[in-house]
Write a protein that holds these residues in place. Structure first.
Motif, PDB file in Angstrom:
ATOM      1  N   UNK A  89      -3.944   7.676   1.522  1.00 55.45           N
ATOM      2  CA  UNK A  89      -2.886   8.588   1.912  1.00 55.45           C
ATOM      3  C   UNK A  89      -3.381   9.660   2.856  1.00 55.45           C
ATOM      4  N   UNK A  90      -2.543  10.640   3.112  1.00 56.39           N
ATOM      5  CA  UNK A  90      -2.886  11.683   4.077  1.00 56.39           C
ATOM      6  C   UNK A  90      -4.093  12.511   3.637  1.00 56.39           C
ATOM      7  N   UNK A  91      -4.276  12.658   2.331  1.00 59.38           N
ATOM      8  CA  UNK A  91      -5.466  13.365   1.845  1.00 59.38           C
ATOM      9  C   UNK A  91      -6.723  12.605   2.267  1.00 59.38           C
ATOM     10  N   UNK A 146       0.814  -1.224   0.000  1.00 59.03           N
ATOM     11  CA  UNK A 146       0.000   0.000   0.000  1.00 59.03           C
ATOM     12  C   UNK A 146       0.849   1.275   0.000  1.00 59.03           C
ATOM     13  N   UNK A 147       2.015   1.253   0.644  1.00 62.06           N
ATOM     14  CA  UNK A 147       2.872   2.437   0.705  1.00 62.06           C
ATOM     15  C   UNK A 147       4.313   2.028   0.405  1.00 62.06           C
ATOM     16  N   UNK A 148       4.634   1.722  -0.847  1.00 63.56           N
ATOM     17  CA  UNK A 148       5.975   1.200  -1.161  1.00 63.56           C
ATOM     18  C   UNK A 148       7.104   2.154  -0.805  1.00 63.56           C
ATOM     19  N   UNK A 149       6.811   3.470  -0.790  1.00 61.59           N
ATOM     20  CA  UNK A 149       7.868   4.434  -0.450  1.00 61.59           C
ATOM     21  C   UNK A 149       8.279   4.347   1.019  1.00 61.59           C
ATOM     22  N   UNK A 153      -5.173   6.317  -8.005  1.00 64.61           N
ATOM     23  CA  UNK A 153      -3.943   7.045  -8.348  1.00 64.61           C
ATOM     24  C   UNK A 153      -3.011   6.253  -9.266  1.00 64.61           C
ATOM     25  N   UNK A 154      -2.998   4.932  -9.131  1.00 66.01           N
ATOM     26  CA  UNK A 154      -2.172   4.101 -10.000  1.00 66.01           C
ATOM     27  C   UNK A 154      -2.797   3.929 -11.371  1.00 66.01           C
ATOM     28  N   UNK A 162       3.003   9.402  -4.664  1.00 67.37           N
ATOM     29  CA  UNK A 162       3.397   8.966  -3.328  1.00 67.37           C
ATOM     30  C   UNK A 162       2.115   8.560  -2.618  1.00 67.37           C
ATOM     31  N   UNK A 163       1.881   7.266  -2.490  1.00 68.41           N
ATOM     32  CA  UNK A 163       0.615   6.774  -1.953  1.00 68.41           C
ATOM     33  C   UNK A 163       0.462   7.028  -0.457  1.00 68.41           C
TER      34      UNK A 163
END
Length: 310
Positions: free
Chosen positions: A272-274, A203-206, A253-254, A264-265
């Motif tokens: 995400x934060x949004x 879900x958050x690869x970064x 988003x993807x 940036x997920x």
């Protein structure tokens, strides 16, 4: 004094134990090719845990009665349950689309509607680019339409595998803590249960392993929305509908993103934060305005606990 594990201990041991067991091949392989299969298998472990509690701890309770008390029915008022299913369906669609739109408007998400370059790159990475039966734009439209219209139907069975555990059985079981604490606690447990995947950056690869912490926050906020619908309806099916839509549309988003500027997920989109900001507003609203429902009648042998407080 009995040393038998209680209902909650049995539930958590089975749900978490099986999730890690199913994830062993993924961790041993060191790759990401088994993520989809592992995630799908994991989704059924909470339901298995509920059924294990029934068979080991409450075998004398007829399944029909157990099903009613764990939300598998429509709570005695089908019309009310269907209303909340519609709220879960439309509400999750709205939250997902709004989070994506805000991410684009604020520059947190770069989209490539003309070329769908990020979607094309994902298709190419799967080695299927040469055999695609349809243009990527057509595939994207079909995928979006399926998420908007058929998400809860297509994803109903795997979503039920999770929701029967988290919102069907666990949330009412935690209600002696008070409605707000029960909603938060069930969300934390739900988020931590994803650790076999999220510790690998799912879900958050970064973020790498920190994705496990990030996803707990999302699960608490979205879980408050789903949990209130479950408690208000007396049924798990609204939560199933919302979860199904989320799984169908969270990847927007993807789908729409620009390969030159990947999203940036952890920031963009509903997870995400949004999305957190939107869900926090929804959570504050339902916690403030929602009338705490009466705790469901306990299964024979369960502690009744104190009165529910908001």
């Amino acid at each position: 004094m009995s040393r038998r594990p209680g209902d909650l201990a049995v539930f958590l041991l089975v749900a978490f134990g099986l999730s890690w067991l199913f994830a062993v091949p993924l961790w041993l392989s060191g790759g990401s090719g088994l993520v989809t299969v592992t995630g799908l298998a994991m989704m059924f472990t909470p339901a298995i845990a509920v059924l294990t509690v029934w068979r080991l701890r409450h075998r004398e309770v007829p399944f029909r009665e157990w099903a009613g008390r764990t939300g598998l029915t429509f709570g005695g008022r089908p019309g009310r349950a269907w209303k909340y299913i519609a709220v879960a369906w439309a509400g999750t669609v709205l939250l997902t689309l709004l989070a994506t739109a805000i991410s684009v408007a604020t520059g947190l998400l770069s989209v490539d509607l003309a070329g769908l370059s990020l979607f094309r790159a994902q298709i190419a990475s799967l080695g299927r680019g040469a055999s695609l039966p349809l243009d990527p734009h057509t595939l994207a439209v079909i995928q979006l339409a399926q998420g908007l219209i058929m998400g809860p139907v297509v994803n109903a069975i795997p979503a039920l595998g999770e929701e029967y555990g988290w919102r069907g059985w666990l949330l009412p079981r935690l209600m002696p803590l008070g409605a707000t604490k029960a909603l938060v606690a069930s969300g934390v447990i739900w988020g931590l249960w994803h650790a076999p995947l999220t510790l690998r950056g799912y879900n958050y690869p970064q973020l790498g392993a920190w994705a496990a912490v990030m996803f707990v926050g999302f699960c608490v906020l979205f879980g408050i929305f789903l949990g209130r619908l479950r408690l208000a309806s007396g049924s798990v099916w609204p939560a199933v509908a919302g979860h199904g839509v989320l799984n169908a549309l969270a990847g927007l988003p993807l789908l729409l993103g620009d390969a030159a500027h990947p999203p940036n997920l952890a920031v963009a989109g509903v997870t995400g934060l949004v999305g957190w900001a939107l869900l926090a507003v929804v959570a504050a609203f339902v916690l403030r305005t929602g009338r705490p429902p009466a705790r469901p009648t306990p299964v024979q042998g369960e502690p009744t606990g104190p009165a529910v407080q908001g």
